[in-house]
Design a protein around this motif. Structure first.
Motif, mmCIF file in Angstrom:
data_model
loop_
_atom_site.group_PDB
_atom_site.id
_atom_site.type_symbol
_atom_site.label_atom_id
_atom_site.label_comp_id
_atom_site.label_asym_id
_atom_site.label_seq_id
_atom_site.Cartn_x
_atom_site.Cartn_y
_atom_site.Cartn_z
ATOM 1 N N LYS A 26 -1.832 -7.922 5.757
ATOM 2 C CA LYS A 26 -2.945 -7.667 4.845
ATOM 3 C C LYS A 26 -3.724 -6.462 5.360
ATOM 4 N N TYR A 27 -3.976 -5.502 4.471
ATOM 5 C CA TYR A 27 -4.606 -4.240 4.851
ATOM 6 C C TYR A 27 -5.996 -4.113 4.238
ATOM 7 N N PRO A 28 -6.924 -3.550 4.993
ATOM 8 C CA PRO A 28 -8.194 -3.159 4.370
ATOM 9 C C PRO A 28 -7.968 -1.916 3.504
ATOM 10 N N VAL A 29 -8.771 -1.767 2.469
ATOM 11 C CA VAL A 29 -8.629 -0.641 1.543
ATOM 12 C C VAL A 29 -9.965 0.096 1.450
ATOM 13 N N ILE A 30 -9.906 1.432 1.489
ATOM 14 C CA ILE A 30 -11.090 2.250 1.222
ATOM 15 C C ILE A 30 -10.865 3.004 -0.081
ATOM 16 N N PHE A 31 -11.783 2.815 -1.020
ATOM 17 C CA PHE A 31 -11.779 3.601 -2.253
ATOM 18 C C PHE A 31 -12.474 4.933 -1.969
ATOM 19 N N HIS A 32 -11.799 6.017 -2.259
ATOM 20 C CA HIS A 32 -12.363 7.361 -2.059
ATOM 21 C C HIS A 32 -12.207 8.117 -3.381
ATOM 22 N N PHE A 33 -13.224 8.886 -3.783
ATOM 23 C CA PHE A 33 -13.189 9.415 -5.148
ATOM 24 C C PHE A 33 -14.167 10.559 -5.310
ATOM 25 N N TYR A 34 -13.981 11.295 -6.371
ATOM 26 C CA TYR A 34 -14.921 12.332 -6.814
ATOM 27 C C TYR A 34 -14.805 12.429 -8.329
ATOM 28 N N GLN A 35 -13.766 13.148 -8.799
ATOM 29 C CA GLN A 35 -13.449 13.158 -10.224
ATOM 30 C C GLN A 35 -11.943 12.958 -10.361
ATOM 31 N N SER A 36 -11.318 13.455 -11.396
ATOM 32 C CA SER A 36 -9.881 13.223 -11.584
ATOM 33 C C SER A 36 -9.084 13.875 -10.463
ATOM 34 N N LYS A 37 -8.286 13.072 -9.753
ATOM 35 C CA LYS A 37 -7.549 13.565 -8.590
ATOM 36 C C LYS A 37 -6.051 13.266 -8.661
ATOM 37 N N SER A 38 -5.604 12.590 -9.717
ATOM 38 C CA SER A 38 -4.214 12.126 -9.706
ATOM 39 C C SER A 38 -3.197 13.263 -9.760
ATOM 40 N N ASP A 39 -3.623 14.463 -10.221
ATOM 41 C CA ASP A 39 -2.706 15.607 -10.181
ATOM 42 C C ASP A 39 -2.330 15.977 -8.754
ATOM 43 N N GLU A 40 -3.071 15.462 -7.784
ATOM 44 C CA GLU A 40 -2.815 15.780 -6.379
ATOM 45 C C GLU A 40 -1.884 14.775 -5.706
ATOM 46 N N LEU A 41 -1.133 14.030 -6.506
ATOM 47 C CA LEU A 41 -0.239 13.003 -5.956
ATOM 48 C C LEU A 41 0.644 13.548 -4.838
ATOM 49 N N ASN A 42 1.201 14.740 -5.023
ATOM 50 C CA ASN A 42 2.145 15.303 -4.054
ATOM 51 C C ASN A 42 1.517 16.361 -3.160
ATOM 52 N N PHE A 43 0.196 16.420 -3.142
ATOM 53 C CA PHE A 43 -0.497 17.369 -2.279
ATOM 54 C C PHE A 43 -0.499 16.860 -0.841
ATOM 55 N N TYR A 44 -0.151 17.759 0.080
ATOM 56 C CA TYR A 44 -0.069 17.405 1.497
ATOM 57 C C TYR A 44 -1.416 17.654 2.166
#
Length: 858
Positions: A594-612
């Motif tokens: 079981k893992y703890p989860v941190i929600f991190h956000f600003y605005q739409s970020k899903s285009d960065e799925l493959n960003f390193y």
């Protein structure tokens, strides 16, 4: 057996720590020779600097070079030239793989003449040219500076003895000017040279014609058209595109004596009629004192000037024979103040005539952008608020609507083609639009983008958009986030070259300052491109068709560490809509844990799925690689940037509870250990969430807003009023506190402070102005309520902790943020700074970073 080996290998890998970034290798730059036979790329890390690798087309390493900068291939692809750190120039010859060094050189310029490379360089105040083919040096005498004609027919040398011109096929120099001069500039066609001479009130602009070898004065401080109290500013000159006129600048000199009635010099008088409020005026004061104003003179009319700008007018757009100017306004008050309305005027540079651009159909508060298709026929006017596009025909002085009411272009006017058409994007597809408004708009990608939810964009420099079978496109699938290259197909569906689960390139995805462009060899269709994923560092590949690729670089620092992988998650919100977010898991993810989860956000970020993402210290945000490598999951849900006006709280409460339920349904998520983290607008979102729900075990908010009511009347962003920010900008409340006070109260955290149950770590720096005061409001309210809250403040740092300048503050914040989350999400002992605090008298003496041995509750 394989599973045991795999687990053993993972167990041997290091976790990312707070010094890992110092050794992290990265691909930094690259290029290809004109013939496509040679490639270099640069790799670097913060500790040891950079190394350049030179390869041939087959991928064979020819040379590795350290301690150099600014490499470039010669035009004929026969040489690689570079600067060494010991003031030398290195010349590497491809044919025999030999190196030559020229020492004691402080600058150089590589040119091509008759398809042969020549190297100009300064040495001990003397200018030389080196013939790389014949190994010959020639001196051009003393020269403090030199300029080579764009067409490589002559060189201009400048020293205290004056300005001289030496043609490559003549032995004798020509004296252009025999006294001091400055800001020397050559026209694009090499036919003219302009420069300043004289000083102060005697300053003049001269032009030398290299065709007929004549020198003449074109402007002085007393030229007709320069307004009173203005004089020439000795800054850069520039020729217009036709090379028959010069743009230059003047500066305003006004001495105002003290008023005899002055009683007190230390009073600020704020007036409702001021264009800018007093703090904003002071912020802009140095800029205003040093501001220069653009002028133009047509070379056929020396001594006659058109002053384009003054204290009331500013240049909006330069064309060839025309310039568009507008009245100076306070842009952030235009939306409500009719006095601030922009008026555009077109000035004919040949005649000086002025023509006002008619108003376009718009609503109060609309944002307008002007551009032109690189011709003197049209202006293009884009209403960014409504998406409507208009053209203004200069000959007929008429406004033409070039978009129909059912189709708007919200992504901006871009990628101009020819004189009478522009290419626009509607978000997915590309449209050819006739500026005359007579030809129906043509979807040149055939609606393929919208039908398949693939965003299509042209790649600048890779084929005219009207050459419909040649232009290259870059694409991003809106659902899967696959990325790849396509070709236009003459109005039919575009032709796919590749579409893969990686990131090649996408204009809106950040690269930490790196653009990683697609590069093509000048003389062959051979391309350099990078590939990256969240799990694999960007590396360089070569291709001759953009369908298949061969890897050239092998940068893989992540292989030594328990690294991360990304997954695109899609779930259903409470309102029934489908939503996206990125889940980052550790490489050694174990679904039985079981893992703890941190929600991190600003605005739409899903285009960065493959960003390193490389490891880094935190300037106020979250170092995702550290947390994932150290046993956390990080989830980054999209936040809609254009949420309905005044509905930010509703939008967040639609996204986050459903996301928590969705993730919480997985056996490997510890539902009791979910945290929040955000910076700036993300900090505000963090504050709103903990005030409206109790789903989170801990929250860390950096530089976020807490009280919209007080913030609305405050100043930020260069001491500007925040009215625009909240009514029209990112705050997007769409109203005022006197018209709709409930919206402001609902959007403020401070009025729900008593509802907050989530332990909170704030980070606000005093030099961040009113955002520090927002942090104090939040901290004071929660402290008054005896709720667990801490605030970190770093001296001399502003909105972001500047670890480029000094990493001590960034390291301190990074460690304290980690200790805070470790305590609440991993049940580790709290550090002493959370348990006991650090009294002011111990600032700079005690850290409080030691973990509490008594396991006390903070």
């Amino acid at each position: 057996m394989f599973c045991l080996i795999s687990l053993f290998c993972h167990a041997q890998k290091k976790t990312v720590n707070n010094t890992s970034y110092k050794e992290w290798e990265r691909l930094s730059s690259y290029n290809i020779s004109n013939d496509g036979k040679w490639v270099y790329y640069e790799t670097s890390n913060p500790s040891s600097g950079s190394e350049y690798t030179l390869l041939n087309f087959n991928g064979e390493v020819v040379k590795r070079i350290q301690g150099i900068r600014s490499p470039q291939f010669s035009e004929d692809s026969a040489y690689l030239i570079y600067t060494c750190h010991n003031d030398s120039v290195g010349i590497f010859r491809m044919k025999d793989r030999s190196s030559t060094y020229l020492h004691g050189i402080n600058n150089y310029k590589l040119i091509n003449r008759n398809n042969k490379p020549f190297l100009f360089y300064n040495k001990a105040g003397e200018l030389f040219v080196y013939d790389l083919y014949h190994f010959k040096h020639k001196s051009y005498g003393k020269a403090d500076k030199y300029f080579v004609d764009p067409k490589n027919n002559y060189v201009i040398t400048y020293s205290k003895a004056g300005l001289r011109l030496a043609r490559f096929n003549e032995k004798k120099d020509q004296i252009i000017y025999d006294d001091e001069c400055s800001n020397i500039v050559l026209s694009a066609d090499g036919s003219k040279i302009a420069f300043f001479a004289g000083k102060n009130t005697d300053r003049r602009i001269f032009v030398y014609n290299t065709v007929n070898n004549t020198l003449y004065k074109v402007v002085s401080n007393f030229s007709q058209g320069i307004k009173e109290k203005f004089e020439l500013a000795n800054i850069s000159l520039s020729f217009n595109e036709a090379n028959d006129g010069i743009f230059f600048n003047v500066i305003y000199r006004d001495s105002v004596g003290k008023d005899a009635n002055l009683i007190c010099a230390s009073v600020d008088v704020w007036s409702y009629k001021d264009l800018f409020i007093q703090p904003n005026q002071k912020f802009l004061l140095d800029e205003a004192r040093n501001r220069t104003y653009t002028c133009f003179t047509f070379l056929a009319r020396p001594e006659k000037v058109i002053q384009l700008e003054d204290v009331e007018l500013t240049v909006e757009l330069r064309m060839n024979r025309y310039v568009v100017v507008r009245n100076r306004t306070n842009e952030h008050e235009e939306f409500y103040n009719k006095v601030q309305k922009r008026h555009y005027v077109i000035i004919n540079l040949l005649t000086g005539e002025r023509e006002e651009v008619p108003d376009i159909p718009s609503r109060s508060g609309d944002i307008i952008n002007l551009s032109n298709p690189k011709s003197d026929k049209f202006l293009v006017i884009h209403n960014l608020t409504t998406g409507a596009v208009f053209s203004f025909q200069l000959s007929s002085k008429t406004i033409i609507s070039i978009t129909d009411k059912d189709h708007t272009f919200t992504n901006g006017v871009k990628w101009f083609s020819l004189e009478d058409d522009v290419i626009l994007t509607d978000g997915y597809d590309l449209w050819k639009v006739d500026l005359h408004g007579k030809v129906k708009n043509k979807n040149i990608t055939n609606g393929f983008g919208a039908k398949n939810r693939i965003k299509l964009r042209p790649i600048s420099g890779f084929g005219s958009m009207l050459d419909a079978r040649n232009a290259l496109l870059i694409a991003l699938n809106d659902d899967s986030k696959t990325n790849g290259f396509w070709k236009l197909n003459d109005g039919l569906d575009p032709i796919k070259l590749c579409m893969d689960s990686c990131l090649y390139y996408w204009t809106i995805v950040p690269h930490d300052g790196e653009t990683f462009p697609l590069i093509q060899a000048r003389d062959r269709k051979i391309y350099l491109v990078t590939k990256q994923t969240a799990s694999h560092s960007p590396n360089l590949f070569i291709s001759n068709n953009l369908r298949s690729f061969r890897q050239l670089s092998h940068v893989q620092p992540e292989n030594k560490f328990n690294w991360l992988k990304s997954e695109l998650l899609t779930w259903t919100l409470d309102d029934g809509s489908r939503w996206k977010g990125i889940l980052y898991k550790p490489e050694n993810f174990d679904s039985s844990k079981k893992y703890p989860v941190i929600f991190h956000f600003y605005q739409s970020k899903s285009d960065e799925l493959n960003f390193y993402m490389r490891p880094a210290l935190s300037g106020g945000s979250l170092s995702i690689p550290w947390y994932v490598s150290n046993g956390y999951l990080v989830f980054v849900p999209d936040i809609k940037p254009d949420f309905s006006k005044g509905k930010i709280t509703e939008h967040l409460m639609n996204v986050f509870p459903s996301a928590v339920r969705y993730l919480g349904s997985e056996n490997w998520v510890d539902k009791t250990k979910i945290g929040l983290q955000g910076h700036s607008f993300g900090g505000y979102e963090t504050n709103l969430l903990i005030a409206n729900c109790s789903l989170f075990a801990a929250a860390q908010s950096s530089a976020g807003i807490s009280n919209v009511v007080s913030d609305y009347g405050d100043i930020r962003f260069g001491d500007e009023s925040l009215n625009y920010y909240y009514e029209k900008g990112q705050g997007n409340l769409g109203t005022t506190p006197w018209d709709n006070p409930d919206v402001f109260v609902k959007s403020s955290v401070i009025f729900k402070a008593n509802k907050i149950t989530t332990p909170l770590l704030l980070q606000h720096n005093q030099s961040d102005g009113n955002l520090f005061r927002q942090g104090v409001e939040m901290f004071s309210a929660l402290r008054r309520l005896k709720k667990p809250v801490w605030m970190l403040q770093y001296d001399y740092h502003e909105h972001v902790i500047d670890f480029q300048h000094s990493n001590q503050a960034a390291l301190d914040f990074t460690v304290r943020q980690q200790q805070f989350f470790d305590h609440y999400l991993k049940d580790k002992p709290a550090p002493l700074w959370m348990v006991e605090g650090i009294p002011a008298k111990y600032k700079g003496i005690k850290s409080g970073l030691q973990l509490d041995s008594l396991n006390r509750i903070p």
